[in-house]
Design a protein around this motif. Structure first.
Motif, mmCIF file in Angstrom:
data_model
loop_
_atom_site.group_PDB
_atom_site.id
_atom_site.type_symbol
_atom_site.label_atom_id
_atom_site.label_comp_id
_atom_site.label_asym_id
_atom_site.label_seq_id
_atom_site.Cartn_x
_atom_site.Cartn_y
_atom_site.Cartn_z
ATOM 1 N N GLU A 120 0.824 -1.205 0.000
ATOM 2 C CA GLU A 120 0.000 0.000 0.000
ATOM 3 C C GLU A 120 0.861 1.259 0.000
ATOM 4 N N GLU A 121 1.987 1.206 0.678
ATOM 5 C CA GLU A 121 2.880 2.354 0.714
ATOM 6 C C GLU A 121 3.591 2.543 -0.625
ATOM 7 N N GLN A 122 3.919 1.426 -1.278
ATOM 8 C CA GLN A 122 4.502 1.520 -2.619
ATOM 9 C C GLN A 122 3.533 2.227 -3.564
ATOM 10 N N LEU A 123 2.261 1.862 -3.497
ATOM 11 C CA LEU A 123 1.254 2.478 -4.367
ATOM 12 C C LEU A 123 1.107 3.969 -4.074
ATOM 13 N N LYS A 124 1.164 4.339 -2.802
ATOM 14 C CA LYS A 124 1.045 5.750 -2.445
ATOM 15 C C LYS A 124 2.216 6.558 -2.998
ATOM 16 N N GLN B 193 -0.196 -3.176 -9.997
ATOM 17 C CA GLN B 193 -1.302 -2.738 -9.147
ATOM 18 C C GLN B 193 -1.767 -3.874 -8.247
ATOM 19 N N GLU B 194 -1.796 -5.082 -8.792
ATOM 20 C CA GLU B 194 -2.240 -6.252 -8.027
ATOM 21 C C GLU B 194 -1.146 -6.796 -7.123
ATOM 22 N N SER B 195 0.106 -6.599 -7.493
ATOM 23 C CA SER B 195 1.247 -7.097 -6.704
ATOM 24 C C SER B 195 2.215 -5.951 -6.450
ATOM 25 N N PRO B 196 1.829 -5.002 -5.607
ATOM 26 C CA PRO B 196 2.622 -3.768 -5.462
ATOM 27 C C PRO B 196 3.999 -3.953 -4.856
ATOM 28 N N LYS B 197 4.288 -5.115 -4.286
ATOM 29 C CA LYS B 197 5.637 -5.354 -3.788
ATOM 30 C C LYS B 197 6.658 -5.325 -4.926
ATOM 31 N N LEU B 198 6.182 -5.493 -6.174
ATOM 32 C CA LEU B 198 7.066 -5.440 -7.331
ATOM 33 C C LEU B 198 7.543 -4.016 -7.618
ATOM 34 N N LEU B 199 6.981 -3.046 -6.933
ATOM 35 C CA LEU B 199 7.196 -1.642 -7.278
ATOM 36 C C LEU B 199 8.425 -1.010 -6.634
ATOM 37 N N HIS B 200 9.172 -1.755 -5.818
ATOM 38 C CA HIS B 200 10.225 -1.091 -5.064
ATOM 39 C C HIS B 200 11.315 -0.490 -5.954
ATOM 40 N N ALA B 201 11.507 -1.027 -7.162
ATOM 41 C CA ALA B 201 12.498 -0.435 -8.063
ATOM 42 C C ALA B 201 12.029 0.941 -8.541
ATOM 43 N N LYS B 202 10.751 1.040 -8.900
ATOM 44 C CA LYS B 202 10.216 2.324 -9.365
ATOM 45 C C LYS B 202 10.171 3.345 -8.239
ATOM 46 N N THR B 203 9.648 2.937 -7.089
ATOM 47 C CA THR B 203 9.556 3.895 -5.988
ATOM 48 C C THR B 203 10.939 4.245 -5.452
ATOM 49 N N GLY B 204 11.855 3.282 -5.466
ATOM 50 C CA GLY B 204 13.224 3.573 -5.044
ATOM 51 C C GLY B 204 13.883 4.600 -5.950
#
Length: 375
Positions: free
Chosen positions: A264-268, A282-293
């Motif tokens: 949820e924090e990655q999505l925010k 969107q369904e597996s937001p843990k995959l987002l750490h590269a983008k948010t990082g």
């Protein structure tokens, strides 16, 4: 005879999840009083490098507890020297309340590891162990039976409501300039006033030494060796292949900066930085750490476009990768703490040339994904 709950922890910082847990314990156990006890030096983990003093954590805990009734914040562990062992605390509380019923309140992780605590038999002699859990958590009943048999413990498993906050997430989001939702207003005001958790500090264009201090304090401790290894490996590869060593080591130290955050924090963060995401992400937001990082590296730490792109692609790769992008991808995969079948071959190839090593790394990733689908 009163029923007294004992709830300890680092409270670094004390967040709304802590206070909701206290209310749940109070209501479901009909507790007459809850004692909140900030630890000076938790024996099971080290306080992070940016942790406030015990006095600050004590005062923040007092501020957070103002919204609760029949709650008292004690400084007994902060007054003791050395590690804050619960066994010592329980016996001190027993001396104050010799005739009352004591309940040691904790979460699932602490309960499952309780048998490894310092002298747990001293604790179970004086207090009932209460573990709060939520749907989907397993192993609690088995653990309770083992504690009852091995330590003559009295145990209660208590299903409760919770806020999915952690102090690690709160510290990171505060550093990123967005942590108000985790804390009561009084605690947030205190943090701003005293400049805790990098609140109000300009984190852009830090020296590498300071960048390491700040960024590593925002990781889970178990991730720190990997992040340091990635940075060192990236710098060595940059030197060997003629890339910018400064960018390489900075990208390496920041590549997992949002790894500890929840989905949820990655999505925010993606919403805050207007980052496009796929349906899968969107369904597996843990995959987002590269983008948010990458976004945090750019917007919070002021890193350049080359560092941004290297972090952005460090988990998936892409066509026509730049030299720095290849280096960070491989450094993440083969840094010295990595230990898996094929890593030595990956290191051997990387010593001879990046492209062949990159192809092997990408193939390993594909094979890993295919294996997970078949499980």
């Amino acid at each position: 005879m009163a029923k007294i709950g004992i709830f300890g922890g680092s409270f670094n910082p004390p967040h709304l999840g802590h206070m909701l847990a206290v209310r749940e314990f109070q209501e479901k156990l009909s507790l007459d009083r809850v004692l909140l006890i900030p630890a000076a030096q938790p024996p099971h983990k080290q306080l992070t490098a940016n942790s406030p003093t015990g006095e600050h954590r004590l005062e923040m805990t007092r501020l957070a507890a103002q919204t609760l009734s029949n709650v008292q914040v004690l400084d007994m562990e902060l007054r003791r020297e050395g590690a804050s062992y619960t066994a010592d605390t329980i016996e001190e509380i027993r001396s104050i309340y010799p005739h009352d019923e004591l309940f040691l309140l904790m979460g699932t992780d602490m309960f499952l590891s309780f048998a490894k605590w310092h002298q747990p038999e001293r604790i179970t002699k004086e207090a009932t162990l209460v573990a709060a859990y939520r749907d989907g958590e397993t192993g609690l009943e088995t653990c309770a039976a083992e504690l009852e048999q091995g330590l003559d413990a009295r145990t209660i498993l208590l299903k409760n409501d919770y806020l999915p906050y952690s102090s690690t997430s709160a510290r990171a989001m505060l550093a990123f300039g967005w942590g108000e939702e985790y804390l009561c207003p009084e605690v947030m005001e205190y943090i701003r006033k005293h400049g805790l958790y990098y609140c109000g500090e300009n984190l852009k264009n830090l020296s590498f030494e300071r960048l390491c201090q700040v960024s590593l304090s925002l990781h889970l401790p178990k991730r720190v060796p990997h992040v340091m290894g990635c940075s060192q490996t990236a710098k060595a590869l940059a030197r060997q292949y003629g890339a910018n060593e400064r960018d390489a080591e900075r990208a390496g130290i920041l590549h997992d900066i949002t790894k500890a955050l929840r989905g949820e924090e990655q999505l925010k963060l993606c919403e805050r930085y207007a980052m496009m995401i796929s349906d899968l992400e969107q369904e597996s937001p843990k995959l987002l750490h590269a983008k948010t990082g990458a976004a945090v590296a750019r917007h919070v730490f002021g890193e350049n476009d080359e560092v941004f792109e290297a972090i952005y692609w460090h988990t998936t790769g892409k066509a026509e990768m730049s030299l720095l992008e290849k280096i960070i991808y491989l450094a993440d995969y083969m840094e010295p703490n990595r230990d898996f079948e094929g890593v030595e071959e990956l290191r051997r190839l990387a010593a001879q040339g990046l492209d062949e090593a990159l192809m092997l790394g990408l193939q390993m990733s594909v094979d890993q994904l295919n294996a997970r689908r078949l499980e």
